[in-house]
Design an enzyme around this catalytic site. Structure first.
Site, PDB file in Angstrom:
ATOM      1  N   HIS A  72       0.837  -1.198   0.000  1.00 42.65           N
ATOM      2  CA  HIS A  72       0.000   0.000   0.000  1.00 42.65           C
ATOM      3  C   HIS A  72       0.872   1.247   0.000  1.00 42.65           C
ATOM      4  O   HIS A  72       1.701   1.417   0.885  1.00 42.65           O
ATOM      5  CB  HIS A  72      -0.919   0.025   1.238  1.00 42.65           C
ATOM      6  N   TYR A 200      -9.415   5.781   7.581  1.00 41.92           N
ATOM      7  CA  TYR A 200      -9.677   6.091   8.995  1.00 41.92           C
ATOM      8  C   TYR A 200     -10.634   7.282   8.993  1.00 41.92           C
ATOM      9  O   TYR A 200     -10.319   8.332   8.430  1.00 41.92           O
ATOM     10  CB  TYR A 200      -8.402   6.511   9.718  1.00 41.92           C
ATOM     11  N   PRO A 292      -4.858   0.658  18.522  1.00 37.67           N
ATOM     12  CA  PRO A 292      -4.660   0.117  17.166  1.00 37.67           C
ATOM     13  C   PRO A 292      -4.684   1.174  16.062  1.00 37.67           C
ATOM     14  O   PRO A 292      -4.342   0.878  14.922  1.00 37.67           O
ATOM     15  CB  PRO A 292      -5.825  -0.854  17.000  1.00 37.67           C
ATOM     16  N   LYS A 296       0.460   0.002  15.012  1.00 33.77           N
ATOM     17  CA  LYS A 296       1.864  -0.028  15.420  1.00 33.77           C
ATOM     18  C   LYS A 296       2.239  -1.241  16.269  1.00 33.77           C
ATOM     19  O   LYS A 296       3.411  -1.502  16.494  1.00 33.77           O
ATOM     20  CB  LYS A 296       2.205   1.255  16.197  1.00 33.77           C
ATOM     21  N   TYR A 384       3.622   6.763   9.705  1.00 34.92           N
ATOM     22  CA  TYR A 384       2.777   5.634   9.294  1.00 34.92           C
ATOM     23  C   TYR A 384       3.628   4.503   8.711  1.00 34.92           C
ATOM     24  O   TYR A 384       3.417   3.325   9.024  1.00 34.92           O
ATOM     25  CB  TYR A 384       1.745   6.106   8.255  1.00 34.92           C
TER      26      TYR A 384
HETATM   27  C1  PHB Z   1      -6.606  -4.212  10.622  1.00 35.14           C
HETATM   28  O1  PHB Z   1      -6.566  -4.453   9.393  1.00 35.14           O
HETATM   29  O2  PHB Z   1      -7.027  -5.043  11.473  1.00 35.14           O
HETATM   30  C2  PHB Z   1      -6.119  -2.866  11.122  1.00 35.14           C
HETATM   31  C3  PHB Z   1      -5.541  -1.984  10.221  1.00 35.14           C
HETATM   32  C4  PHB Z   1      -5.097  -0.747  10.676  1.00 35.14           C
HETATM   33  C5  PHB Z   1      -5.248  -0.420  12.011  1.00 35.14           C
HETATM   34  C6  PHB Z   1      -5.817  -1.317  12.921  1.00 35.14           C
HETATM   35  C7  PHB Z   1      -6.267  -2.553  12.466  1.00 35.14           C
HETATM   36  O3  PHB Z   1      -4.819   0.800  12.452  1.00 35.14           O
END
Ligand code: PHB
Ligand code: APR
Length: 389
Positions: A72, A200, A292, A296, A384
């Site tokens: 990505h 997000y 989450p 990280k 990130y």
């Molecule tokens: C996930 O794909 O479970 C996931 C991805 C990004 C995050 C948290 C969980 O910040």
């Protein structure tokens, strides 16, 4: 039994460290409380920073990740009206790899026998002894038999609830914690993702995340009060809430389907100092937890393991103990910077109960600033993809 390094915990951190040590001829053993199937049953994030990808490449265990993982080059922030794409590859020259933690753990687990990495599963009563000196040992029970491993170094990779952190005397160690007033309700479904990159979202109604495991398996989250019970969230209610919070463009591309798994998990930030005491080193969730937001957790475990392996190889291959002595300071420097990023992104993207209209305006203004500033986007992008190790 005698070995050079006794590793407690056979999750991603313990297995990654065990492989790195064995690849350099360092004797070690991994003691895991659960069965291998139980370890693989955990649903966890799968956005891998370059440090994590690099360690799998160094071990020659990256083939499946490269074949099945999704590189990505960007991700999106959403404010309920528009998507703000962070061009991670364009701003940093790096990308992340979307590859389920379960799959990474499976790759490490399956490679262990052929690489003489001994992992003992379903142990119990693990206890650490004499960690203040140079001859620590670990006792445990397996198949009803009391056992003991004598080692030069013990590494606690036993997660937040394991015994290793608690073996450090209270007068020596200190924890720093923030518990968040909400949890994440996650749903896993065999449906195509609504977007080819992560989203997000901070909507008036709350947070949402659109993620994925593959082109045919999606992972979504919404934040909910800690009082919520998963039984009160039938699939359709989750899909309806996701469609609102992710905004109309994403909603138009959501494919609904039955949940393979759904659960609510609390969020916390936690760091324990020091990450070394005597002959005990801590790696991964044994030493720290991140919310989450920003994915990280696994990547911080990987950078801890990178530093720990570097130090232990210096000690056992070259008799140099300085890196072990410096492990905690080195690991914590990166841990705190990742904690800051995860905390700041959590603050930006979630509605806190104590927040009023002013705080909401601050969030909207910050997202608007990010949308208009390459400098702001670069700062987010470099965190990130993962800060240098
Ligand atoms: C996930 O794909 O479970 C996931 C991805 C990004 C995050 C948290 C969980 O910040
Ligand atoms: N004895 C032996 N093993 C134990 C004990 C114990 N007393 N207590 C816990 N363990 C094992 C757990 O069963 C688990 O398999 O330690 C392992 C810890 O693994 P994780 O919790 O996955 O932590 P870590 O390896 O540091 O990985 C960190 O992976 O699980 C995610 O959220 C986590 O993203 C983070 C990353």
């Amino acid at each position: 039994m005698k070995t050079q390094v006794a590793i407690i915990g056979g999750g991603p951190a313990g297995l990654l460290l065990g492989h790195l040590l064995r690849a350099e001829g360092v004797d070690c053993i991994v003691l895991e409380r659960q069965s291998g199937d139980h370890v693989l049953s955990r649903i966890r994030a799968g956005v891998l920073e370059q440090v994590t990808v690099g360690l799998m490449e160094r071990l020659g265990l990256d083939a499946r990740m490269k074949a099945e993982g999704l590189p990505h080059g960007g991700f999106n922030l959403a404010d309920g009206e528009r998507l703000i794409r962070i061009d991670v590859a364009g701003l940093t020259g790096q990308s992340v790899m979307v590859y389920g933690q379960t799959e990474l753990t499976r790759d490490l687990m399956e490679a262990a026998p052929a690489r003489a990495l001994e992992v003992i599963y379903q142990v119990s009563d693990v206890a650490l002894h004499e960690i203040d000196g140079d001859a620590p040992y670990v006792t445990y029970t397996c198949d009803g038999q009391a056992r003991r491993v004598d080692a030069r170094i013990v590494v606690g990779c036993d997660g937040f609830h394991g015994p290793s952190r608690r073996a450090i005397p209270e007068q020596v160690g200190r924890g720093f914690e923030r518990v968040y007033p909400f949890g994440w309700l996650g749903i896993l479904a065999d449906v195509p993702p609504c977007n080819h990159e992560l989203i997000y979202a901070n909507h008036e109604r709350g947070f949402a995340l659109a993620s994925m495991r593959s082109a045919t398996r999606s992972r979504y989250y919404i934040d909910v009060p800690l009082t919520e019970r998963i039984e009160d969230w039938p699939d359709d209610r989750i899909w309806d809430e996701l469609a609102v919070r992710l905004g109309p463009d994403a909603a138009a591309h959501i494919t609904r389907g039955p949940a393979i798994e759904k659960s609510i998990a609390p969020l916390r930030s936690f760091v324990f100092e020091p990450m070394r005491h005597g002959s005990l080193l801590l790696c991964g969730d044994a030493a720290h937890i991140v919310p989450p937001t920003g994915a990280k957790g696994l990547n911080l475990a990987a950078s801890d393991v990178h530093y720990a392996a570097q130090a232990l190889i210096a000690l056992f291959r070259h008799g140099d103990g300085d890196a072990v002595a410096g492990y905690s300071g080195k690991a914590l420097a990166r841990v705190w910077k990742s904690e800051r990023f995860s905390w700041s992104l959590t603050k930006l993207m979630h509605r806190f109960p104590e927040d009023g209209p002013f705080e909401r305006r601050m969030q909207v203004a910050e997202l608007d600033y990010i949308a208009s500033s390459e400098a702001a986007q670069r700062a987010i992008a470099e965190n990130y993809v993962g800060l240098p190790v």
